[in-house]
Design a protein around this motif. Structure first.
Motif, PDB file in Angstrom:
ATOM      1  N   ALA A  82      50.420  32.641  37.252  1.00 39.64           N
ATOM      2  CA  ALA A  82      50.812  32.150  35.803  1.00 39.64           C
ATOM      3  C   ALA A  82      49.531  31.737  35.928  1.00 39.64           C
ATOM      4  N   LEU A  83      48.834  30.183  36.408  1.00 39.58           N
ATOM      5  CA  LEU A  83      47.778  29.915  36.024  1.00 39.58           C
ATOM      6  C   LEU A  83      46.911  30.582  35.996  1.00 39.58           C
ATOM      7  N   HIS A  84      46.673  32.041  36.833  1.00 38.14           N
ATOM      8  CA  HIS A  84      45.109  32.970  36.194  1.00 38.14           C
ATOM      9  C   HIS A  84      45.185  33.262  35.286  1.00 38.14           C
ATOM     10  N   ARG A  85      46.758  33.666  34.535  1.00 34.66           N
ATOM     11  CA  ARG A  85      46.856  34.248  34.055  1.00 34.66           C
ATOM     12  C   ARG A  85      46.099  33.401  32.551  1.00 34.66           C
ATOM     13  N   ALA A  86      46.790  31.467  32.398  1.00 37.36           N
ATOM     14  CA  ALA A  86      46.630  30.946  31.247  1.00 37.36           C
ATOM     15  C   ALA A  86      45.344  30.754  31.243  1.00 37.36           C
ATOM     16  N   ILE A  87      44.355  30.719  32.520  1.00 37.15           N
ATOM     17  CA  ILE A  87      43.266  30.022  32.514  1.00 37.15           C
ATOM     18  C   ILE A  87      41.658  30.982  31.935  1.00 37.15           C
ATOM     19  N   LEU A  88      42.772  33.088  32.411  1.00 39.65           N
ATOM     20  CA  LEU A  88      41.921  33.650  32.052  1.00 39.65           C
ATOM     21  C   LEU A  88      41.973  33.602  30.601  1.00 39.65           C
ATOM     22  N   GLY A  89      43.419  33.751  30.087  1.00 46.09           N
ATOM     23  CA  GLY A  89      43.524  33.742  28.612  1.00 46.09           C
ATOM     24  C   GLY A  89      44.163  34.972  28.549  1.00 46.09           C
ATOM     25  N   ALA A  90      45.361  35.335  29.785  1.00 44.80           N
ATOM     26  CA  ALA A  90      46.087  36.710  29.225  1.00 44.80           C
ATOM     27  C   ALA A  90      47.361  35.990  29.778  1.00 44.80           C
ATOM     28  N   GLY A  91      47.573  34.633  28.929  1.00 51.29           N
ATOM     29  CA  GLY A  91      48.848  33.658  29.560  1.00 51.29           C
ATOM     30  C   GLY A  91      50.394  34.591  28.893  1.00 51.29           C
ATOM     31  N   GLU A 125      39.683  40.426  34.550  1.00 52.29           N
ATOM     32  CA  GLU A 125      40.977  41.340  34.815  1.00 52.29           C
ATOM     33  C   GLU A 125      39.791  42.327  35.136  1.00 52.29           C
ATOM     34  N   MET A 126      38.880  42.441  34.988  1.00 54.66           N
ATOM     35  CA  MET A 126      37.672  43.703  34.977  1.00 54.66           C
ATOM     36  C   MET A 126      38.288  44.354  35.979  1.00 54.66           C
ATOM     37  N   ALA A 151      38.031  47.135  42.383  1.00 52.18           N
ATOM     38  CA  ALA A 151      37.509  45.844  42.935  1.00 52.18           C
ATOM     39  C   ALA A 151      38.435  45.371  41.433  1.00 52.18           C
ATOM     40  N   MET A 152      39.366  44.041  41.178  1.00 57.37           N
ATOM     41  CA  MET A 152      40.134  43.414  40.586  1.00 57.37           C
ATOM     42  C   MET A 152      38.946  42.244  40.168  1.00 57.37           C
ATOM     43  N   PRO A 211      26.642  35.859  35.403  1.00 58.11           N
ATOM     44  CA  PRO A 211      27.005  35.711  37.188  1.00 58.11           C
ATOM     45  C   PRO A 211      28.960  36.566  36.922  1.00 58.11           C
ATOM     46  N   ILE A 212      29.286  37.154  38.084  1.00 54.97           N
ATOM     47  CA  ILE A 212      30.925  37.281  37.983  1.00 54.97           C
ATOM     48  C   ILE A 212      31.272  35.841  38.786  1.00 54.97           C
ATOM     49  N   TYR A 213      32.600  35.974  37.653  1.00 55.24           N
ATOM     50  CA  TYR A 213      33.748  34.508  38.172  1.00 55.24           C
ATOM     51  C   TYR A 213      34.580  35.491  38.968  1.00 55.24           C
ATOM     52  N   ASP A 214      35.376  33.975  39.484  1.00 54.91           N
ATOM     53  CA  ASP A 214      36.239  34.808  40.391  1.00 54.91           C
ATOM     54  C   ASP A 214      37.448  32.796  40.948  1.00 54.91           C
ATOM     55  N   PHE A 215      38.469  33.130  39.896  1.00 61.83           N
ATOM     56  CA  PHE A 215      39.711  31.612  39.941  1.00 61.83           C
ATOM     57  C   PHE A 215      40.611  31.441  40.958  1.00 61.83           C
ATOM     58  N   LYS A 216      39.756  30.274  41.604  1.00 63.02           N
ATOM     59  CA  LYS A 216      41.328  29.694  42.922  1.00 63.02           C
ATOM     60  C   LYS A 216      41.153  28.505  42.626  1.00 63.02           C
ATOM     61  N   THR A 217      42.382  28.554  42.552  1.00 63.75           N
ATOM     62  CA  THR A 217      43.120  27.062  42.909  1.00 63.75           C
ATOM     63  C   THR A 217      43.126  26.504  44.337  1.00 63.75           C
ATOM     64  N   CYS A 218      43.379  25.544  44.560  1.00 61.01           N
ATOM     65  CA  CYS A 218      43.227  24.566  45.841  1.00 61.01           C
ATOM     66  C   CYS A 218      44.023  23.224  45.333  1.00 61.01           C
ATOM     67  N   GLU A 219      44.045  22.300  47.323  1.00 60.29           N
ATOM     68  CA  GLU A 219      44.392  21.320  47.137  1.00 60.29           C
ATOM     69  C   GLU A 219      43.466  20.404  46.636  1.00 60.29           C
TER      70      GLU A 219
END
Length: 232
Positions: free
Chosen positions: A14-23, A92-93, A106-107, A118-126
């Protein structure tokens, strides 16, 4: 047998979709459905969760929905300050290409239209401090992921791009750190992924998928463990 959802509430997608604009795929569980301790253990909550997942939605607690609303704003502010624009239309290319005779896929979270970016990948973390991000990249093999994505994209498009991770903390104030993998890291990762493709190709051709070697293995304490014990 269908996929098993080990975590009743999975805020990662859900966070990925929200931040990447696909919520828009998450749905809130009413507090009235929850047990007195806040758990989704009631029959009503379990039925709601099952229905949501069957509909392709991610069931979330109200507090987690608030979190999902807060994190994209923080991430957007940090990316604007860094002059990074993640176009939702380029999120999500999927890239598919043959490398050294092996089909690869690769997605990628986001690939700006400009081939110089650049290519970007999103990660949540502590912990999104640079030191913690470096450890996370090595511990979870994100360096291999990065070089795999880079190589597949280049093979599919001819574009040789830099790779960056966007790490964001799941707890307030949801700090963000953007990490670009250096040439040394990618060089080693390239050797790892080349070996992985070689092993995959051999297993595919032979239809043999070996696991760990047979035998009883003896384990002795590592040097760091021996050195730490007297200090305790």
């Amino acid at each position: 047998m269908g996929p098993v959802n080990k975590n009743t509430f999975d805020i990662g997608p859900a966070l990925h979709r929200a931040i990447l604009g696909a919520g828009g795929h998450d749905v809130a569980i009413s507090d009235s459905m929850l047990a007195s301790n806040g758990a989704a253990s009631t029959r009503e909550a379990k039925a709601f969760i099952a229905d949501a997942r069957d509909a392709g939605q991610t069931p979330l607690k109200a507090s987690e929905v608030e979190q999902i609303h807060a994190m994209p704003d923080k991430a957007a502010a940090k990316l604007v300050a860094l002059q990074i624009d993640l176009d939702p239309a380029r999120s999500e290319m999927v890239a598919i290409a043959q490398i050294e005779g092996v089909w690869c896929r690769a997605m990628i979270d986001n690939v700006p239209l400009d081939a110089r970016l650049p290519i970007y990948d999103f990660k949540t973390c502590e912990n999104a401090s640079p030191e913690a991000c470096q450890k996370t990249i090595l511990n979870y093999g994100y360096d291999v992921q990065a070089e795999h994505y880079r190589q597949v994209w280049q093979a599919a498009t001819g574009e040789d791009r830099v790779f960056r991770f966007v790490f964001q903390e799941k707890t307030a104030p949801h700090e963000v750190c953007v990490i670009e993998l250096g040439a040394g890291t990618l060089l080693i990762a390239g050797k790892k992924i080349a070996r992985a493709r070689e092993m995959w190709d051999k297993c595919m051709q032979a239809n043999q998928w070996p696991g760990y070697p047979l035998g009883v293995k003896r384990v002795d304490p590592a040097n760091w463990a021996i050195e730490r014990w007297p200090k305790r």
